[in-house]
Scaffold this motif. Sequence first.
Motif, PDB file in Angstrom:
ATOM      1  N   LEU A 285       0.675  -1.263   0.048  1.00 50.99           N
ATOM      2  CA  LEU A 285      -0.023   0.030  -0.054  1.00 50.99           C
ATOM      3  C   LEU A 285       0.805   1.042   0.074  1.00 50.99           C
ATOM      4  CD1 LEU A 285      -2.926  -1.091   2.490  1.00 50.99           C
ATOM      5  CD2 LEU A 285      -3.084  -0.634  -0.032  1.00 50.99           C
ATOM      6  N   LEU A 286       1.995   1.134   0.692  1.00 48.11           N
ATOM      7  CA  LEU A 286       2.941   2.295   0.614  1.00 48.11           C
ATOM      8  C   LEU A 286       3.420   2.686  -0.762  1.00 48.11           C
ATOM      9  CD1 LEU A 286       4.826   4.605   1.961  1.00 48.11           C
ATOM     10  CD2 LEU A 286       6.162   2.727   2.513  1.00 48.11           C
ATOM     11  N   ASN A 287       3.852   1.561  -1.437  1.00 49.12           N
ATOM     12  CA  ASN A 287       4.475   1.517  -2.735  1.00 49.12           C
ATOM     13  C   ASN A 287       3.256   2.108  -3.723  1.00 49.12           C
ATOM     14  OD1 ASN A 287       6.828   0.734  -1.940  1.00 49.12           O
ATOM     15  ND2 ASN A 287       6.411  -1.524  -2.593  1.00 49.12           N
ATOM     16  N   LEU A 288       2.140   1.566  -3.591  1.00 50.24           N
ATOM     17  CA  LEU A 288       1.030   1.933  -4.559  1.00 50.24           C
ATOM     18  C   LEU A 288       0.276   3.404  -4.312  1.00 50.24           C
ATOM     19  CD1 LEU A 288      -1.277  -1.167  -4.505  1.00 50.24           C
ATOM     20  CD2 LEU A 288       0.388  -0.516  -6.317  1.00 50.24           C
ATOM     21  N   SER A 289       0.765   3.893  -3.030  1.00 55.00           N
ATOM     22  CA  SER A 289       0.535   5.316  -2.783  1.00 55.00           C
ATOM     23  C   SER A 289       1.355   6.358  -3.556  1.00 55.00           C
ATOM     24  CB  SER A 289       0.548   5.532  -1.089  1.00 55.00           C
ATOM     25  OG  SER A 289       2.002   5.567  -0.917  1.00 55.00           O
ATOM     26  N   LEU A 290       2.467   5.883  -3.988  1.00 58.92           N
ATOM     27  CA  LEU A 290       3.196   6.842  -4.848  1.00 58.92           C
ATOM     28  C   LEU A 290       2.638   6.778  -6.500  1.00 58.92           C
ATOM     29  CD1 LEU A 290       6.607   5.155  -3.862  1.00 58.92           C
ATOM     30  CD2 LEU A 290       5.632   7.363  -2.819  1.00 58.92           C
ATOM     31  N   SER A 291       1.767   6.323  -6.680  1.00 57.17           N
ATOM     32  CA  SER A 291       1.258   6.346  -8.021  1.00 57.17           C
ATOM     33  C   SER A 291       0.288   7.592  -8.165  1.00 57.17           C
ATOM     34  CB  SER A 291      -0.048   5.327  -8.083  1.00 57.17           C
ATOM     35  OG  SER A 291      -0.752   5.576  -9.499  1.00 57.17           O
ATOM     36  N   ARG A 292       0.921   8.629  -8.977  1.00 56.46           N
ATOM     37  CA  ARG A 292       0.400   9.981  -9.067  1.00 56.46           C
ATOM     38  C   ARG A 292      -1.022   9.958 -10.124  1.00 56.46           C
ATOM     39  NH1 ARG A 292       5.809  13.412 -10.378  1.00 56.46           N
ATOM     40  NH2 ARG A 292       6.914  12.802  -8.180  1.00 56.46           N
ATOM     41  N   GLN A 293      -1.011   9.305 -11.035  1.00 58.98           N
ATOM     42  CA  GLN A 293      -2.082   9.179 -11.796  1.00 58.98           C
ATOM     43  C   GLN A 293      -3.120   8.861 -11.364  1.00 58.98           C
ATOM     44  OE1 GLN A 293      -1.269   7.265 -15.721  1.00 58.98           O
ATOM     45  NE2 GLN A 293      -3.538   7.490 -16.488  1.00 58.98           N
TER      46      GLN A 293
ATOM     47  N   SER B 251      -4.056   8.619  -7.867  1.00 59.53           N
ATOM     48  CA  SER B 251      -3.698   8.908  -6.272  1.00 59.53           C
ATOM     49  C   SER B 251      -5.247   8.967  -5.841  1.00 59.53           C
ATOM     50  CB  SER B 251      -2.928  10.168  -6.024  1.00 59.53           C
ATOM     51  OG  SER B 251      -3.632  11.278  -6.691  1.00 59.53           O
ATOM     52  N   ASP B 252      -6.354   9.255  -6.600  1.00 58.45           N
ATOM     53  CA  ASP B 252      -7.703   9.236  -5.832  1.00 58.45           C
ATOM     54  C   ASP B 252      -8.089   7.742  -5.609  1.00 58.45           C
ATOM     55  OD1 ASP B 252      -7.459   8.704  -8.797  1.00 58.45           O
ATOM     56  OD2 ASP B 252      -9.853   8.844  -8.555  1.00 58.45           O
ATOM     57  N   ARG B 253      -7.552   6.794  -6.191  1.00 58.05           N
ATOM     58  CA  ARG B 253      -8.075   5.477  -5.953  1.00 58.05           C
ATOM     59  C   ARG B 253      -7.512   4.977  -4.557  1.00 58.05           C
ATOM     60  NH1 ARG B 253      -9.170   2.243 -10.536  1.00 58.05           N
ATOM     61  NH2 ARG B 253      -9.453   0.492  -9.157  1.00 58.05           N
ATOM     62  N   MET B 254      -6.633   5.739  -3.722  1.00 59.34           N
ATOM     63  CA  MET B 254      -6.157   5.470  -2.296  1.00 59.34           C
ATOM     64  C   MET B 254      -7.414   5.626  -1.628  1.00 59.34           C
ATOM     65  SD  MET B 254      -3.220   4.059  -2.574  1.00 59.34           S
ATOM     66  CE  MET B 254      -2.631   3.741  -0.863  1.00 59.34           C
ATOM     67  N   HIS B 255      -8.221   6.600  -2.112  1.00 60.56           N
ATOM     68  CA  HIS B 255      -9.093   7.223  -1.109  1.00 60.56           C
ATOM     69  C   HIS B 255     -10.617   6.284  -1.309  1.00 60.56           C
ATOM     70  CE1 HIS B 255     -12.174   9.469   0.915  1.00 60.56           C
ATOM     71  NE2 HIS B 255     -12.687   9.837   0.006  1.00 60.56           N
ATOM     72  N   THR B 256     -10.968   6.469  -2.692  1.00 59.77           N
ATOM     73  CA  THR B 256     -12.112   5.518  -3.222  1.00 59.77           C
ATOM     74  C   THR B 256     -12.137   4.315  -2.993  1.00 59.77           C
ATOM     75  OG1 THR B 256     -11.206   5.485  -5.747  1.00 59.77           O
ATOM     76  CG2 THR B 256     -12.364   7.521  -5.076  1.00 59.77           C
ATOM     77  N   ASP B 257     -10.787   3.463  -2.979  1.00 63.60           N
ATOM     78  CA  ASP B 257     -10.844   2.039  -2.810  1.00 63.60           C
ATOM     79  C   ASP B 257     -10.513   1.637  -1.312  1.00 63.60           C
ATOM     80  OD1 ASP B 257     -11.213   1.560  -5.259  1.00 63.60           O
ATOM     81  OD2 ASP B 257      -9.039   1.108  -5.915  1.00 63.60           O
ATOM     82  N   HIS B 258     -10.587   2.819  -0.348  1.00 60.14           N
ATOM     83  CA  HIS B 258     -10.714   2.655   1.159  1.00 60.14           C
ATOM     84  C   HIS B 258      -9.385   2.062   1.796  1.00 60.14           C
ATOM     85  CE1 HIS B 258     -14.886   3.189   0.860  1.00 60.14           C
ATOM     86  NE2 HIS B 258     -15.086   2.381  -0.064  1.00 60.14           N
ATOM     87  N   ALA B 259      -8.268   2.585   1.022  1.00 61.36           N
ATOM     88  CA  ALA B 259      -6.869   2.156   1.609  1.00 61.36           C
ATOM     89  C   ALA B 259      -6.731   2.583   3.172  1.00 61.36           C
ATOM     90  CB  ALA B 259      -5.612   3.084   0.683  1.00 61.36           C
ATOM     91  N   MET B 260      -7.440   3.878   3.485  1.00 58.29           N
ATOM     92  CA  MET B 260      -7.201   4.176   4.978  1.00 58.29           C
ATOM     93  C   MET B 260      -7.947   3.167   5.872  1.00 58.29           C
ATOM     94  SD  MET B 260      -5.772   6.403   6.771  1.00 58.29           S
ATOM     95  CE  MET B 260      -5.764   7.889   5.756  1.00 58.29           C
ATOM     96  N   GLN B 261      -8.707   2.549   5.448  1.00 56.78           N
ATOM     97  CA  GLN B 261      -9.632   1.704   6.102  1.00 56.78           C
ATOM     98  C   GLN B 261      -8.546   0.229   6.428  1.00 56.78           C
ATOM     99  OE1 GLN B 261     -13.388   0.066   4.728  1.00 56.78           O
ATOM    100  NE2 GLN B 261     -13.156  -1.794   5.724  1.00 56.78           N
ATOM    101  N   ALA B 262      -7.899   0.010   5.594  1.00 58.02           N
ATOM    102  CA  ALA B 262      -7.028  -1.171   5.356  1.00 58.02           C
ATOM    103  C   ALA B 262      -5.822  -0.744   6.512  1.00 58.02           C
ATOM    104  CB  ALA B 262      -6.441  -1.573   4.246  1.00 58.02           C
TER     105      ALA B 262
END
Length: 294
Positions: free
Chosen positions: A273-281, A283-294
Amino acid sequence: KAFGESNNPEGSLICALTLCLFSFTREVRVEMMEQGAGRAALAVVKQAIESMGHGSAADDGDRDGGSDNGSTQSNGEGLFMDIVCLTVATLTNLALTPTTRTLIINDGVVPIILSLIEHDDEPVKRACAATMRGLTLDDSTEIITEIVQQGGLEAILRLCNVTDMLILRNCSAALCNILAHESLLDDLFTPGVGLVDDTIAQTTVNVVIDLLRSNDLDILRTCTLCLYNLSCITIEGCREMLVAAGAVAACVRVVADIEFLPQEVRSLYAGTLLNLSLSRQHSDRMHTDHAMQA
């Protein structure tokens, strides 16, 4: 020699079984290869592939026969597939020893496996999946690259289009073995390098994410490592590909059952998840896919 030249199905079955039993003993595998066991096994599988290719026409010609003919044909086909399974099992055992593994790869085992899995025989596919797992155990990136160039990665991905748990376990382990080679990953995900077709990279990502839907702990463990290794690739566009394919959502879904996951697997998801958070294009998917919940 008798195995490669026998026209007697029962004789070939006995030869196949004998070679298979010999191949379980590590100490004799090199000598087996020196005496031609690997080449004989590959020749039998090649012959089997050719016979399967002509099988449909033969089936059509025999449909008008009586029930006795149909029973005889069915028994013959069963015997034939037993020979193939035992022969591929021999190749699997030969793949478990580094020296003999290199020899059968050089003799062209991978393209043969790739052709064999086109036929819908589940026991044969199980044997092929085990062979690919054994072949990819090599620590040498050069050897693994040769396997990929010969179609090994494509064979593994095709074998994943099943529901058989044993096949999926072996395939996920084989994928994990391949994706553990960092320099190979760069070649796989750099467009235009020519190691494999460019679509194979996308298919690899899709298969890994799909396998993470499994409830099998062995598959989850190996595919978690696959996803982590993929997320470590810094080549432009790779992390974007992962996020777009649903990698964040896959992490969130698996972590929701975290009580069943060993500690080392949980750590890998944190790193992924840390590595995927570096995706700029994306980046909104970290929020919409509920990464914070994980």
